[in-house]
Design a protein around this motif. Structure first.
Motif, short mmCIF file in Angstrom:
data_model
loop_
_atom_site.label_atom_id
_atom_site.label_comp_id
_atom_site.label_asym_id
_atom_site.label_seq_id
_atom_site.Cartn_x
_atom_site.Cartn_y
_atom_site.Cartn_z
N GLN A 123 -17.14 6.17 49.27
CA GLN A 123 -17.32 6.87 47.99
C GLN A 123 -18.33 6.22 47.07
O GLN A 123 -18.83 6.83 46.15
N LEU A 124 -18.57 4.92 47.28
CA LEU A 124 -19.37 4.17 46.31
C LEU A 124 -20.85 4.15 46.66
O LEU A 124 -21.66 3.59 45.92
N ASP A 154 -10.99 -0.49 46.05
CA ASP A 154 -9.70 -1.10 45.74
C ASP A 154 -9.57 -1.22 44.22
O ASP A 154 -10.44 -0.75 43.48
N ARG A 155 -8.54 -1.89 43.74
CA ARG A 155 -8.34 -1.87 42.29
C ARG A 155 -9.38 -2.71 41.54
O ARG A 155 -9.51 -2.61 40.32
N ASN A 156 -10.17 -3.50 42.27
CA ASN A 156 -11.27 -4.22 41.60
C ASN A 156 -12.59 -3.46 41.70
O ASN A 156 -13.64 -3.99 41.37
N GLY A 157 -12.52 -2.23 42.18
CA GLY A 157 -13.75 -1.45 42.29
C GLY A 157 -14.60 -1.84 43.48
O GLY A 157 -15.78 -1.49 43.55
N LEU A 158 -14.01 -2.56 44.44
CA LEU A 158 -14.77 -3.04 45.60
C LEU A 158 -14.30 -2.35 46.87
O LEU A 158 -13.21 -1.76 46.90
N LEU A 159 -15.12 -2.44 47.91
CA LEU A 159 -14.70 -1.91 49.21
C LEU A 159 -13.98 -3.02 49.97
O LEU A 159 -14.36 -4.19 49.90
N ASP A 160 -12.95 -2.61 50.70
CA ASP A 160 -12.18 -3.57 51.48
C ASP A 160 -12.49 -3.30 52.95
O ASP A 160 -12.21 -2.21 53.46
N GLU A 161 -13.08 -4.28 53.62
CA GLU A 161 -13.49 -4.08 55.01
C GLU A 161 -12.31 -3.71 55.90
O GLU A 161 -12.45 -2.90 56.82
N TYR A 182 -24.86 -0.48 45.68
CA TYR A 182 -25.92 -0.44 44.67
C TYR A 182 -25.39 -0.66 43.25
O TYR A 182 -26.14 -1.10 42.38
N ARG A 183 -24.12 -0.38 43.00
CA ARG A 183 -23.60 -0.63 41.66
C ARG A 183 -23.01 -2.04 41.54
O ARG A 183 -23.50 -2.87 40.79
N SER A 184 -21.99 -2.32 42.32
CA SER A 184 -21.28 -3.60 42.14
C SER A 184 -22.05 -4.81 42.66
O SER A 184 -21.79 -5.93 42.24
N GLY A 185 -22.97 -4.59 43.59
CA GLY A 185 -23.67 -5.74 44.19
C GLY A 185 -22.85 -6.42 45.28
O GLY A 185 -23.22 -7.49 45.77
N GLN A 186 -21.73 -5.81 45.68
CA GLN A 186 -20.92 -6.37 46.76
C GLN A 186 -21.68 -6.31 48.09
O GLN A 186 -22.28 -5.29 48.43
N ARG A 338 -14.19 -7.52 26.57
CA ARG A 338 -14.43 -6.16 27.07
C ARG A 338 -15.38 -6.20 28.27
O ARG A 338 -15.51 -5.25 29.02
N PHE A 339 -16.10 -7.32 28.41
CA PHE A 339 -16.98 -7.46 29.57
C PHE A 339 -16.16 -7.74 30.83
O PHE A 339 -15.24 -8.57 30.80
N VAL A 340 -16.51 -7.07 31.91
CA VAL A 340 -15.86 -7.34 33.20
C VAL A 340 -16.96 -7.54 34.25
O VAL A 340 -17.89 -6.73 34.34
N LEU A 341 -16.84 -8.61 34.99
CA LEU A 341 -17.78 -8.84 36.09
C LEU A 341 -17.31 -8.09 37.33
O LEU A 341 -16.20 -8.32 37.80
N LEU A 342 -18.16 -7.20 37.82
CA LEU A 342 -17.76 -6.40 39.00
C LEU A 342 -18.12 -7.09 40.31
O LEU A 342 -17.50 -6.86 41.33
N THR A 343 -19.18 -7.88 40.26
CA THR A 343 -19.69 -8.50 41.49
C THR A 343 -18.76 -9.62 41.93
O THR A 343 -18.33 -10.41 41.09
N PRO A 344 -18.47 -9.70 43.23
CA PRO A 344 -17.63 -10.82 43.69
C PRO A 344 -18.34 -12.16 43.51
O PRO A 344 -19.56 -12.25 43.63
N ARG A 345 -17.56 -13.19 43.21
CA ARG A 345 -18.12 -14.53 43.02
C ARG A 345 -18.47 -15.20 44.36
O ARG A 345 -19.39 -16.00 44.43
N GLU A 346 -17.70 -14.88 45.41
CA GLU A 346 -17.93 -15.54 46.70
C GLU A 346 -19.33 -15.21 47.21
O GLU A 346 -19.74 -14.05 47.24
#
Ligand SMILES: *Cc1c(COP(=O)(O)O)cnc(C)c1O
Length: 411
Positions: A123-124, A154-161, A182-186, A338-346
């Motif tokens: 979807q993303l 998933d609930r963090n807006g990321l895809l789960d492999e 393209y949005r989250s940078g995952q 109010r800022f939320v980081l969407l990109t995973p830190r790993e």
């Protein structure tokens, strides 16, 4: 670690810093939008002007002149670019555009067979990719509502492999996913997804628009069936320059779904035969006369990327995005939650940009722009910040973070 002193220290030890002077940074700006449109380099400018001169001085002679003839630009550029993605030389060709290549390769790789008649995507993904998949399904008289399976966030807006692999059922004929969202940078684990698809007898392809030129790939070694990517983001070839496609050599006997005379075997192309005798490599997926002028900057731009080297580009990119990430965590979020980081830190889940969510993202984006800071707004609420390892500095990141802090306080 964050802060100006740290930024300056990191800039002093940045082994790619010498490349910045070869780029035209738009005057008065801090440009952090290279994941949408990379910047012009002097190298790319030179290769463009040379092609223009050739047309001026040689006319039609440009096609077959001795040095760097137009006739083989697609093949020669593909060979050079194969090094960036871990492919063999004849598995990559410089042709088409991203969306056209999706159509062409889906037409080749999506061969519904009995119960195996669905495409698995997510979807993303970039909407245009999904429109192309829907259109390809309709062309085979299949309803996208029932035959396009879309993995959701998933609930963090990321895809789960694991969830994606769980959807690779016996009804799936082809999987098509982005390498970096393209949005989250995952960044997805392409190797693992490819192995999982193959265990289930499914072909898999990736849209690498957001990873080509910033993340190293090993497409051949992983056995990825096909991939495609544009050249105007991290590869800096200019707006609308031709794109790339990769076809694993085990599939070089398959037929393009949009055949054209530039896919003909080179030696036979000018015999003008009514039969299609396609090239024995990825070149068979070419369609039309290549846009020599519009794609000419790629030559110079590719030179820079090859000179810098993918491993060094990735290492520097991770340092830049890591510094940005940590600066946001330590300086921005404590001041405005109010800022939320969407990109995973790993690191192994992170592409080349950082995505920051905020309910007033559009105001913040416009305010940054008025201060000469070019980021990128993905409505309704995401700002993407892409520090390029070839032309951005840690000090610039420090300034962007300072401006974000000031700006957000106003909204
Ligand atoms: C940039 C991008 C595109 C753009 O496609 P064009 O055909 O070049 O307009 C498509 N898909 C993804 C994932 C992208 O990042």
């Amino acid at each position: 670690m964050a802060g100006r002193a740290e930024a300056e220290k990191l800039d002093r030890s940045n082994e790619l810093s010498r490349f910045r002077e070869r780029f035209y940074i738009p005057p008065g700006t801090i440009y952090m939008d290279g994941n949408s449109l990379g910047l012009l380099s002097t190298d790319a400018e030179k290769s463009l002007l040379r092609r223009l001169d050739e047309w001026k001085n040689l006319g039609i002679g440009g096609w077959l002149k001795e040095e760097k003839p137009w006739f083989v630009v697609a093949e020669e550029t593909g060979k050079l670019a194969s090094r960036l993605v871990g492919a063999e030389k004849n598995e990559v060709i410089f042709t088409g555009t991203t969306t056209v290549n999706i159509h062409n390769l889906t037409g080749t790789f999506f061969q519904p067979d009995g119960k195996r008649n669905k495409i698995l995507a997510d979807q993303l993904n970039f909407p245009g990719d999904l429109y192309a998949l829907q259109g390809q399904l309709r062309m085979k008289n299949l309803d996208p509502r029932s035959h396009l399976i879309l993995a959701g966030p998933d609930r963090n807006g990321l895809l789960d492999e694991d969830a994606i692999i769980g959807l690779m059922g016996e009804d799936v004929s082809m999987v098509f996913l982005p390498s970096v969202l393209y949005r989250s940078g995952q960044l997805l684990d392409m190797e693992r997804l490819t192995a999982a698809a193959h265990e289930r007898g499914i072909n898999i392809g990736f849209d690498c628009c957001h990873s080509a030129g910033i993340v190293p790939h090993r497409l051949s070694e992983w056995g990825v069936d096909f991939a495609l990517w544009c050249s105007y983001k991290y590869l800096n070839a200019g707006p609308g320059a031709a794109a790339f496609l990769y076809i694993n050599k085990k599939h070089h006997n398959l037929l393009p779904s949009l055949p054209g005379w530039f896919g003909q075997e080179k030696a036979k192309q000018f015999e003008m035969l009514p039969e299609f005798n396609p090239a024995a490599h990825a070149g068979r997926w070419q369609i039309s006369t290549p846009g020599i002028l519009g794609s000419a900057p790629m030559e110079g731009a590719l030179q820079i990327t090859l000179e810098a080297g993918m491993e060094r580009i990735r290492a520097t990119s991770l340092r830049l995005t890591g510094f940005l990430y940590d600066s946001i965590m330590t300086r921005i979020i404590p001041a405005d939650n109010r800022f939320v980081l969407l990109t995973p830190r790993e690191q192994h889940c992170r592409g080349g940009h950082i995505a920051l969510q905020h309910p007033r993202a559009d105001d913040i984006y416009n305010d940054l722009l008025s201060r000469g800071i070019v980021t990128d707004l993905r409505p309704p609420n995401i700002i993407r910040i892409a520090p390029s390892p070839l032309y951005n500095t840690f000090a610039e990141i420090d300034k962007v973070v300072g401006s974000l802090l000031e700006t957000a306080a106003e909204y």
